[in-house]
Design a protein around this motif. Structure first.
Motif, PDB file in Angstrom:
ATOM      1  N   LYS A  49      75.796  86.247 -12.332  1.00 16.28           N
ATOM      2  CA  LYS A  49      75.815  87.636 -12.816  1.00 16.28           C
ATOM      3  C   LYS A  49      75.662  87.722 -14.331  1.00 16.28           C
ATOM      4  CE  LYS A  49      78.369  89.699  -9.064  1.00 16.28           C
ATOM      5  NZ  LYS A  49      79.540  90.490  -8.662  1.00 16.28           N
ATOM      6  N   THR A  50      76.178  86.742 -15.051  1.00 14.09           N
ATOM      7  CA  THR A  50      76.040  86.773 -16.511  1.00 14.09           C
ATOM      8  C   THR A  50      74.582  86.634 -16.928  1.00 14.09           C
ATOM      9  OG1 THR A  50      76.490  84.402 -16.607  1.00 14.09           O
ATOM     10  CG2 THR A  50      78.352  85.890 -16.921  1.00 14.09           C
ATOM     11  N   THR A  51      73.838  85.814 -16.195  1.00 12.42           N
ATOM     12  CA  THR A  51      72.413  85.651 -16.499  1.00 12.42           C
ATOM     13  C   THR A  51      71.649  86.928 -16.177  1.00 12.42           C
ATOM     14  OG1 THR A  51      72.647  83.314 -15.956  1.00 12.42           O
ATOM     15  CG2 THR A  51      70.423  84.163 -16.120  1.00 12.42           C
ATOM     16  N   ILE A  52      72.027  87.601 -15.095  1.00 11.54           N
ATOM     17  CA  ILE A  52      71.382  88.871 -14.744  1.00 11.54           C
ATOM     18  C   ILE A  52      71.649  89.908 -15.823  1.00 11.54           C
ATOM     19  CG2 ILE A  52      71.403  90.772 -13.087  1.00 11.54           C
ATOM     20  CD1 ILE A  52      71.937  88.683 -10.902  1.00 11.54           C
ATOM     21  N   LYS A  53      72.865  89.930 -16.373  1.00  5.27           N
ATOM     22  CA  LYS A  53      73.189  90.875 -17.439  1.00  5.27           C
ATOM     23  C   LYS A  53      72.365  90.608 -18.695  1.00  5.27           C
ATOM     24  CE  LYS A  53      77.893  91.849 -15.982  1.00  5.27           C
ATOM     25  NZ  LYS A  53      79.323  91.727 -16.324  1.00  5.27           N
ATOM     26  N   VAL A  54      72.121  89.336 -18.993  1.00  4.91           N
ATOM     27  CA  VAL A  54      71.306  88.989 -20.165  1.00  4.91           C
ATOM     28  C   VAL A  54      69.868  89.457 -19.946  1.00  4.91           C
ATOM     29  CG1 VAL A  54      70.369  87.075 -21.500  1.00  4.91           C
ATOM     30  CG2 VAL A  54      72.754  87.071 -20.864  1.00  4.91           C
ATOM     31  N   LEU A  58      67.646  92.331 -22.057  1.00  5.11           N
ATOM     32  CA  LEU A  58      66.306  92.110 -22.614  1.00  5.11           C
ATOM     33  C   LEU A  58      65.313  93.160 -22.135  1.00  5.11           C
ATOM     34  CD1 LEU A  58      65.887  88.239 -22.383  1.00  5.11           C
ATOM     35  CD2 LEU A  58      65.841  89.611 -24.450  1.00  5.11           C
ATOM     36  N   GLY A  59      65.681  93.905 -21.096  1.00  3.59           N
ATOM     37  CA  GLY A  59      64.776  94.914 -20.552  1.00  3.59           C
ATOM     38  C   GLY A  59      63.996  94.401 -19.362  1.00  3.59           C
ATOM     39  N   LEU A  60      64.436  93.295 -18.787  1.00  5.33           N
ATOM     40  CA  LEU A  60      63.749  92.699 -17.644  1.00  5.33           C
ATOM     41  C   LEU A  60      64.601  92.859 -16.393  1.00  5.33           C
ATOM     42  CD1 LEU A  60      62.599  89.451 -19.410  1.00  5.33           C
ATOM     43  CD2 LEU A  60      61.160  91.352 -18.760  1.00  5.33           C
ATOM     44  N   GLY A  61      64.127  92.309 -15.289  1.00  3.03           N
ATOM     45  CA  GLY A  61      64.909  92.303 -14.067  1.00  3.03           C
ATOM     46  C   GLY A  61      64.411  93.258 -13.013  1.00  3.03           C
ATOM     47  N   ARG A  62      63.481  94.126 -13.332  1.00  4.07           N
ATOM     48  CA  ARG A  62      62.997  95.086 -12.347  1.00  4.07           C
ATOM     49  C   ARG A  62      61.728  94.591 -11.665  1.00  4.07           C
ATOM     50  NH1 ARG A  62      62.865 100.978 -14.401  1.00  4.07           N
ATOM     51  NH2 ARG A  62      62.924 101.307 -12.174  1.00  4.07           N
ATOM     52  N   LYS A  63      60.784  94.128 -12.459  1.00  6.42           N
ATOM     53  CA  LYS A  63      59.514  93.665 -11.908  1.00  6.42           C
ATOM     54  C   LYS A  63      59.167  92.315 -12.512  1.00  6.42           C
ATOM     55  CE  LYS A  63      56.598  97.479 -10.593  1.00  6.42           C
ATOM     56  NZ  LYS A  63      55.339  98.155 -10.890  1.00  6.42           N
ATOM     57  N   LYS A  82      69.062  81.772 -23.337  1.00  6.14           N
ATOM     58  CA  LYS A  82      69.970  81.804 -22.193  1.00  6.14           C
ATOM     59  C   LYS A  82      69.201  81.863 -20.869  1.00  6.14           C
ATOM     60  CE  LYS A  82      73.888  82.806 -20.017  1.00  6.14           C
ATOM     61  NZ  LYS A  82      74.931  81.871 -19.775  1.00  6.14           N
ATOM     62  N   VAL A  83      68.052  82.542 -20.857  1.00  3.62           N
ATOM     63  CA  VAL A  83      67.294  82.737 -19.617  1.00  3.62           C
ATOM     64  C   VAL A  83      65.935  82.056 -19.667  1.00  3.62           C
ATOM     65  CG1 VAL A  83      68.459  84.883 -19.030  1.00  3.62           C
ATOM     66  CG2 VAL A  83      66.429  84.951 -20.452  1.00  3.62           C
ATOM     67  N   LYS A  84      65.826  80.975 -20.418  1.00  7.06           N
ATOM     68  CA  LYS A  84      64.524  80.333 -20.655  1.00  7.06           C
ATOM     69  C   LYS A  84      63.859  79.823 -19.384  1.00  7.06           C
ATOM     70  CE  LYS A  84      66.666  75.965 -21.930  1.00  7.06           C
ATOM     71  NZ  LYS A  84      68.048  76.371 -21.985  1.00  7.06           N
ATOM     72  N   GLU A  85      64.639  79.547 -18.325  1.00  9.49           N
ATOM     73  CA  GLU A  85      64.055  79.054 -17.082  1.00  9.49           C
ATOM     74  C   GLU A  85      63.423  80.169 -16.263  1.00  9.49           C
ATOM     75  OE1 GLU A  85      67.345  78.640 -17.762  1.00  9.49           O
ATOM     76  OE2 GLU A  85      67.369  76.570 -18.457  1.00  9.49           O
ATOM     77  N   LEU A  86      63.763  81.406 -16.569  1.00  3.03           N
ATOM     78  CA  LEU A  86      63.299  82.537 -15.768  1.00  3.03           C
ATOM     79  C   LEU A  86      62.181  83.331 -16.432  1.00  3.03           C
ATOM     80  CD1 LEU A  86      66.811  83.906 -14.760  1.00  3.03           C
ATOM     81  CD2 LEU A  86      65.339  82.403 -13.437  1.00  3.03           C
ATOM     82  N   VAL A  87      61.878  83.047 -17.694  1.00  4.94           N
ATOM     83  CA  VAL A  87      60.922  83.864 -18.433  1.00  4.94           C
ATOM     84  C   VAL A  87      59.854  83.002 -19.094  1.00  4.94           C
ATOM     85  CG1 VAL A  87      62.590  85.689 -18.908  1.00  4.94           C
ATOM     86  CG2 VAL A  87      62.318  83.842 -20.529  1.00  4.94           C
ATOM     87  N   LYS A  88      58.771  83.667 -19.473  1.00  9.80           N
ATOM     88  CA  LYS A  88      57.717  83.054 -20.285  1.00  9.80           C
ATOM     89  C   LYS A  88      57.686  83.824 -21.603  1.00  9.80           C
ATOM     90  CE  LYS A  88      53.374  84.112 -19.881  1.00  9.80           C
ATOM     91  NZ  LYS A  88      52.015  84.329 -19.418  1.00  9.80           N
TER      92      LYS A  88
END
Length: 117
Positions: A49-54, A58-63, A82-88
């Motif tokens: 949940k902490t990663t989802i909050k980050v 950032l304005g991500l998480g929807r699409k 913090k979320v480098k594995e999930l983003v480019k």
């Protein structure tokens, strides 16, 4: 002072501090117009949940695949790390391009021609 302590005091190597400078994108953006283009590439299923909050901050998480522009500063860089594995992340110099402000929206599938009343 004993003779042994004199030997050790004279034989100590002198360490001079070498000043290293590390530059980040936040420091190199002197004009303040640089941005990170952050795009989510992976799903949030099974993520803490902490990663989802980050990601939400950032304005991500929807699409997945929708880019968001963040300014070059330490706060944004810490969130991205913090979320480098999930983003480019891409480093953008200059102002935000016009396509960064546009949001894609699906067509309605119909067209309103006129009012009945």
């Amino acid at each position: 002072m004993s003779s042994i302590s004199r030997v050790f005091s004279t034989a100590r190597p002198v360490f001079t501090s070498i000043s290293r400078t590390y530059s980040t994108a936040a420091e190199s953006a002197v004009t303040g117009e640089g941005h990170y283009k952050v795009t989510q590439t992976r799903s949030l299923i099974g993520v803490p949940k902490t990663t989802i909050k980050v990601l939400k901050s950032l304005g991500l998480g929807r699409k997945i695949g929708r880019p968001v522009f963040q300014p070059h500063n330490a706060a944004a860089a810490g969130k991205i790390l913090k979320v480098k594995e999930l983003v480019k992340v891409e480093n953008m110099a200059g102002p935000i391009p016009p396509e960064g402000f546009q949001r894609t929206r699906a067509t309605k599938g119909y067209k309103v021609v006129g009012k009945m009343f």
